[in-house]
Design a protein around this motif. Sequence first.
Motif, mmCIF file in Angstrom:
data_model
loop_
_atom_site.group_PDB
_atom_site.id
_atom_site.type_symbol
_atom_site.label_atom_id
_atom_site.label_comp_id
_atom_site.label_asym_id
_atom_site.label_seq_id
_atom_site.Cartn_x
_atom_site.Cartn_y
_atom_site.Cartn_z
ATOM 1 N N ILE A 153 1.658 -3.294 3.614
ATOM 2 C CA ILE A 153 0.193 -3.410 3.697
ATOM 3 C C ILE A 153 -0.434 -2.028 3.828
ATOM 4 O O ILE A 153 -1.420 -1.694 3.161
ATOM 5 C CB ILE A 153 -0.215 -4.289 4.890
ATOM 6 N N GLU A 155 0.755 0.837 2.888
ATOM 7 C CA GLU A 155 0.857 1.624 1.660
ATOM 8 C C GLU A 155 -0.140 1.130 0.619
ATOM 9 O O GLU A 155 -0.840 1.925 -0.024
ATOM 10 C CB GLU A 155 2.284 1.524 1.115
ATOM 11 N N VAL A 156 -0.232 -0.196 0.472
ATOM 12 C CA VAL A 156 -1.146 -0.732 -0.546
ATOM 13 C C VAL A 156 -2.588 -0.371 -0.208
ATOM 14 O O VAL A 156 -3.363 0.038 -1.085
ATOM 15 C CB VAL A 156 -0.985 -2.262 -0.631
ATOM 16 N N SER A 157 -2.948 -0.542 1.054
ATOM 17 C CA SER A 157 -4.333 -0.253 1.439
ATOM 18 C C SER A 157 -4.669 1.208 1.171
ATOM 19 O O SER A 157 -5.727 1.520 0.621
ATOM 20 C CB SER A 157 -4.557 -0.558 2.910
ATOM 21 N N SER A 159 -3.252 3.179 -0.879
ATOM 22 C CA SER A 159 -3.280 3.449 -2.316
ATOM 23 C C SER A 159 -4.589 2.983 -2.913
ATOM 24 O O SER A 159 -5.215 3.687 -3.703
ATOM 25 C CB SER A 159 -2.132 2.726 -3.010
ATOM 26 N N LYS A 160 -4.981 1.756 -2.551
ATOM 27 C CA LYS A 160 -6.227 1.235 -3.125
ATOM 28 C C LYS A 160 -7.402 2.111 -2.742
ATOM 29 O O LYS A 160 -8.391 2.196 -3.472
ATOM 30 C CB LYS A 160 -6.483 -0.186 -2.612
ATOM 31 N N ARG A 190 -8.761 0.893 5.974
ATOM 32 C CA ARG A 190 -8.630 0.052 7.158
ATOM 33 C C ARG A 190 -9.301 -1.288 6.931
ATOM 34 O O ARG A 190 -8.770 -2.340 7.328
ATOM 35 C CB ARG A 190 -9.257 0.781 8.349
ATOM 36 N N ALA A 191 -10.467 -1.266 6.289
ATOM 37 C CA ALA A 191 -11.160 -2.528 6.025
ATOM 38 C C ALA A 191 -10.406 -3.372 5.010
ATOM 39 O O ALA A 191 -10.354 -4.594 5.109
ATOM 40 C CB ALA A 191 -12.575 -2.244 5.531
ATOM 41 N N ILE A 192 -9.793 -2.705 4.039
ATOM 42 C CA ILE A 192 -9.070 -3.427 2.987
ATOM 43 C C ILE A 192 -7.810 -4.099 3.533
ATOM 44 O O ILE A 192 -7.371 -5.122 3.028
ATOM 45 C CB ILE A 192 -8.674 -2.451 1.862
ATOM 46 N N ALA A 193 -7.233 -3.501 4.563
ATOM 47 C CA ALA A 193 -5.901 -3.913 5.009
ATOM 48 C C ALA A 193 -5.834 -5.382 5.405
ATOM 49 O O ALA A 193 -4.768 -5.979 5.382
ATOM 50 C CB ALA A 193 -5.457 -3.041 6.187
ATOM 51 N N MET B 348 -13.764 -5.056 12.745
ATOM 52 C CA MET B 348 -12.455 -5.464 12.260
ATOM 53 C C MET B 348 -12.086 -6.854 12.755
ATOM 54 O O MET B 348 -11.023 -7.363 12.436
ATOM 55 C CB MET B 348 -11.377 -4.486 12.755
ATOM 56 N N MET C 1 -1.410 3.966 -8.287
ATOM 57 C CA MET C 1 -1.396 2.712 -7.543
ATOM 58 C C MET C 1 0.046 2.351 -7.209
ATOM 59 O O MET C 1 0.974 2.668 -7.937
ATOM 60 C CB MET C 1 -2.025 1.596 -8.378
ATOM 61 N N ALA C 2 0.227 1.643 -6.125
ATOM 62 C CA ALA C 2 1.585 1.306 -5.695
ATOM 63 C C ALA C 2 2.142 0.210 -6.581
ATOM 64 O O ALA C 2 1.403 -0.553 -7.228
ATOM 65 C CB ALA C 2 1.553 0.861 -4.253
ATOM 66 N N ILE C 4 3.935 -2.167 -5.361
ATOM 67 C CA ILE C 4 3.925 -3.422 -4.602
ATOM 68 C C ILE C 4 2.490 -3.921 -4.540
ATOM 69 O O ILE C 4 1.555 -3.158 -4.681
ATOM 70 C CB ILE C 4 4.456 -3.216 -3.177
ATOM 71 N N SER C 5 2.334 -5.150 -4.273
ATOM 72 C CA SER C 5 0.979 -5.709 -4.198
ATOM 73 C C SER C 5 0.717 -6.258 -2.814
ATOM 74 O O SER C 5 1.623 -6.393 -1.994
ATOM 75 C CB SER C 5 0.824 -6.811 -5.252
ATOM 76 N N MET C 6 -0.516 -6.576 -2.576
ATOM 77 C CA MET C 6 -0.909 -7.099 -1.263
ATOM 78 C C MET C 6 -0.183 -8.419 -1.013
ATOM 79 O O MET C 6 0.028 -9.209 -1.938
ATOM 80 C CB MET C 6 -2.409 -7.368 -1.228
ATOM 81 N N PRO C 7 0.156 -8.714 0.217
ATOM 82 C CA PRO C 7 0.752 -10.012 0.537
ATOM 83 C C PRO C 7 -0.241 -11.113 0.210
ATOM 84 O O PRO C 7 -1.436 -10.878 0.074
ATOM 85 C CB PRO C 7 1.006 -9.936 2.041
#
Lengths: 281, 459, 428
Positions: A153, A155-157, A159-160, A190-193, B348, C1-2, C4-7
Amino acid sequence: MSEVEPMQVSAGELARAAQNAVQAEAQPTAHARVAARDVNVYYGENHALKHVDIDIYNNEVVSFIGPSGCGKSTFLRCLNRMNDVIEGCRVTGEIMLDNQDIYSRDLDVVQLRARVGMVFQKPNPFPKSIYDNIAYGPRLHGIAAGKSELDDIVEVSLSKAGLWEEVKDRLKEPGTGLSGGQQQRLCIARAIAVNPEVILMDEPCSALDPIATAKIEELIDELRQNFTIVIVTHSMQQAARVSQRTAFFHLGTLVEWGETEQIFTKPRDERTQGYITGRFG
Amino acid sequence: MLELVILILLVLCAFGYLMARSRAVALATQAGVRNHSLPAYHGAFVALWVGLPAFFLALIWLLLQDSVIDQMILASLPADMIAGLDASRESLIISEIRSIAGGQVFGQPEPAVLDAAARLNTWASLAGWAMVAACTCLALAALVVTRRKLSPSFRARHGVERIMDVLMIACAVVAILTTLGIVVSLLFEAYRFFERVPVTEFLFGLNWEPQIAIRADQVAGQGAFGAVPVFLGTLVIAFLAMLVAVPVGLLSAIYLAEYSGPRFRNSVKPILEILAGIPTVVYGFFAVLTVAPAMRSFGASIGLDVAPNSALAAGGVMGIMIIPFISSLSDDALNAVPRSLRDGSYAMGATKAETIKQVLLPAALPGIMGGVLLALSRAIGETMIVVMAAGLIAKMNINPLDSVTTVTVQIVTLLIGDTEFDNPKTLAAFALGLVLFLVTLALNVVALRIVQKYREKYD
Amino acid sequence: MASISMPESHDWLSESARQRVQRRHAADKRMRLYGLAAIGLAIGLLGVLLVSLILSGYTAFVQTKVPLQVTVSPEQVKPDNLERGNYRKLVRDAFLDLMPVEMSRSEQRDYLSMLSSGAPFLLRDRVLADPSLVGQTVEIMAPLADPMDQFHKGIIPRDVPEEQRRVNDVQIGYYDQLVAEGLVSTPFNWALFFSPDSRFPELAGLAGALVGSFYALLVCFLISFPVGIAAAIYLEEFARKNRWSDLIEVNINNLAAVPSVVFGLLGLAVFLGFFGLPRSAPLVGGMVLSLMTLPTIIIATRAALKAVPPSIREAAFGIGASRHQVVTHHVLPLALPGILTGTIIGLAQALGETAPLLLIGMNAFITSAPGGLTDPATALPTQIFIWADSPERGFVARTSAAILVLIGFLIIMNAIAIFLRQKLERKW
């Protein structure tokens, strides 16, 4: 589109008419992600926001524009019930997220705020490491099943948000050690996560330099593919660059809203006309 | 005698002021010009120079008068009487002479001593008159000298303001003098102590029994001055106090800062401050009257043997006293955390408790730590509660149900009583005082530094 | 972009999600409760403190007394030597007159010990004040001895076995008879405020301590008020920001946090040892207290000076006033309310200080109020300490009563400070 209607028609009616027209034209099958009906906000005795009706559609960027103190930030804060935190603030009317009233008992405000995320004017990373900043939301809501999922999560956040390459080697360092633009992207990550449905942004670039601003605007355009974004801005140029729809607020009322191009080239209300031509605000 | 001097000086000052003021006006009219400064300033200038030097002369005279006369009396005694006496014997003789001179005669003193007493009275009265004369002369001299200076071009206001500057600086320097006085006197007496007892025994010895032999042939216990059990006792009681104060203080601060409304806050906060305003002797009595017996009987009811002067009772009551230190400083620290962090956490989807635990407390931690250290320093230096409620025997144990003694208790018990000054018992109190001063100073400096560094981060 | 994707999108409505949210809200409620409980505990302990003091101390505000008709016969009290009259006999005879029954020797001893041993001194003081009383009959309200006083107030119970109480059955018998005749009364214990300390609890009072505290506070005020204000004015208005002023500031802040017992050591070593000032004197006590109060006054004065807006100073400078004139004519009067408030609070703290006064000797047993600043004396907090150490029951009650008196003074002083602050405060 017709020219400016005569003044006997109220602004609310105008807006609703425009809304229907737009709806019919642009998105005949999409439902509104967020729908507001007759929303009023009172600070004590002060009637700060009057009779706001608006629809926000999926995967689009809507910008709220208007002079200082017109109520756009106040309305933004209604959408994730952040006005609940302010003493003496009262909200009436109906706000629906995916056809569910956000004030209903079934929708816990804690969950609402995860589904409707917010990025603030001044970047406010927590005094924690970069990793812990991103992981804060997922940990709270129990989204990640385990450490490796949490790592994913993060890493993806990042990255996005376009920050991964810059910080992937220093995830343990404090979030407050980044530059202003990086901090804001950290806050976006942080918001995307927590995988929100809508992201609210309250003048996200006003504390940043032009280069950082450009990066964030680029980011917003990318994020549009996965999220619905509402952005408050006092820069009309930014609204024109970034958003598909624009809503103009003035003195606590929603004057008009519609496709960005239409608002800036052929506004229906003369107040809108006055604002975008710089006569006031 | 001092009253007489003050009276004379007041009269001379008033006279000088009035005289100078009218003279200034007269001189100016005579010369046909305006005065540089208002006549009142001329008057004040003269009055200050007349009064102040003479007053300070009187003070210094009084402070030194007795020691000087004591030395003169000693020198006047027959040589065989004072040969080979050490300082304590000399001061004994002096005090005997003084009490006879004051009218209290015990037993049959020697004729030389009676003579000396009579001489003392004569000299003291002579000295008194001499002081009056000296001060009066000084004041009159000042009067004459300053009168000469009066003229229309004389910058009296500057003169007066310069005098004020000197006085103010002197007052500001008193703070430094006080610290200097504390350090010097502690070091001096502690040095005299460490001449008799090695520093290593004091700092590392495990045996604290200050009942030392008064005379060489007395069969009392030899003095042992190993202060480790005393230090340990101080730490035990301070720890117990913090154990009470930190949770209660911190939770109170959290509630007041985050959960309560303004009305509740404004009425409760002053009540907590009252805890800090109650004199410590009252807490000590409370510990002895109510807390210690209650603990004792409660302990007895569940089969525990609680000493009447247990560390738990003393430490617990001390903790109550310290609660406002922690709650007040923590409350300030929490309120200083910027609103944007709170907003970010709520946005959050965090609850208030989660925001407090995960965002606010870590952010406020330096301020809270500073408060805790200051409270700890207070606990270590606290005297009356432990003097009344804790024990006197130094033991190497950390059982809170047992009695321990602390540094401050030992300082007080070593010095209350009629032992003379040179006894290592009394000097030991100064050595303990030195340690206490250094430790609390270090804690305060560290606490202040933490709080300042933290303030920079958010300003 | 990674890569992997979001869960998968989190199911907000699942049972586990709902339960989690409920747990989180419960934890929030718990923290709120803990906070409230902590406040309740702190206030509750304060309440326990006050209640236990009041409960144990209120009895000391009245004193059990009997009226004695004493004939001051000239055989026992010679007019030319009033000091050495046999007042003891006179008082005893008068007390025996109250119980005109046959008594054995031991019964008489028991009976006489019911009367305070200090009663003769009361009579003596009356006669010394008015020598014309010789030959006349005078009525004195004589206090009963402490055990009887405690018994009358119900603190010593009747129903424990005789060995376990301090009054025996014989005495109780006589007591009951006196009560039946209406001879036992409990008037307000003025002696608590107007008598000096005594060996006998029934006679002990706070007069010496009150006067001693007053003198000490007077000296403290006379020294620390001018010195503190002058130092604060200098630091705030005149001093340049250099190493010296920083050093002074650091010193003041540190002094404010030095333990009080260290000030006592300073007083002992320097004032008593080096300067040879008299031990136990309120003068020395006041000097030590002034050193402790100085930082408080300096800090409060600086805050008050800082609060005066710069525009006032600038206006005064603008009409050509010198810096001294600006400060004395304009700034100081405006800062005065804050300064006074801080001073009163500092003095209130000084009133309650005990440890340094103990070390300079103000804990001696002194049976008369001090006549001047250099006479040996006690102070209110040290008197409390002395009485707290005494074993007689009567002193326990008096200690609590003395504490209530001390707290009373503190309340008054703080109330005055708060009142001043509200009355004189200006909102800029």
